[in-house]
Design an enzyme around this catalytic site. Sequence first.
Site: not given
Length: 329
Positions: A54-57, A105, A110, A215
């Site tokens: 997921g984006s945001g990392h 991960k 995922d 998250h």
Amino acid sequence: MKKFLNATDTLLTESLGGFALAHADIIELSAPPYVIRRKQPKQVGKVALISGGGSGHEPLHTGLVGLGMLDAACPGQIFTSPTPDQMLAAAQAVDTGGGVLFIVKNYAGDVMNFEIAAELLDSPNATVLVNDDVAIPKSQSTGRRGVAGTLIVEKIVGAAAEQGADLAACKALGERVNQNTASMGVALSSCTVPALGNPTFTLGEQEMEMGVGIHGEHGRATLPLTTASAITAQLAAHIDDDLKPQANAQALLHINGFGATPLMELYLIYALAAEHWQQQGVNIVRSLVGNYTTSLDMAGCSITLTLLDDEMLRLWDAPVHTAQLRWGC
């Protein structure tokens, strides 16, 4: 919520476009499905390394595509797994005959989607599952989460693949790095997911969340806020319980910010953590400090310790040229 955006549903697309424009000498953006892939020429037969999530990392994983690290990264929506068709497209775009290694991960979405992509892929492939988060008990049915240690795996295995290691060797190396890596995080505030518009959890002015993931989820305990020295000691104790580092071991110490923690504070944590392990006789031979595996705008940090053998140390030092990591080139 105050964020720079035009609309929540276009934020990822516009951000990826800007990233591709800013780093056009290193990467290319394929869309749709969205894939960030390496632009530099690769040797035929090189093992292709692919990761994502997921984006945001950011900068994980898109900022780690390039020479000596990932060949492609699959960015999902914020805190949402990328889709199997993204992973399949990435593999087909960068496979040059040496097979594909997925670095994943340990999160249910995922793992499931990468497994589907692997089943659909015709070429040889393997997976390294990263689960370095010692905040999660080993006995938990889903296992431990993959957090900041993922970067360490990607860098060391990426160097080996660049130097011609085959698929089996890259997989074995990735698993060895993962087994010798432990991370633990703490948050002083939550993050705000744009589509939600509110913090995912709240803390009082004198509270901290120990054992958080990346998250915006709660950690293992909400505790009274204390000094940096006491916080570092708590984080390091959990890592010691897991890795049990011995005197004269050589190690990489990584202090990772979650997105809203000043470097001044991260370097303070580094000094305290380095002192902790040096007092045990552990040789901190390499360091990495900064925001690398973030959780949007969360204030907090994690400590990652990787016990290095000579091969791992040599591969960490090997040349790398990505948007975020650059040395030796």
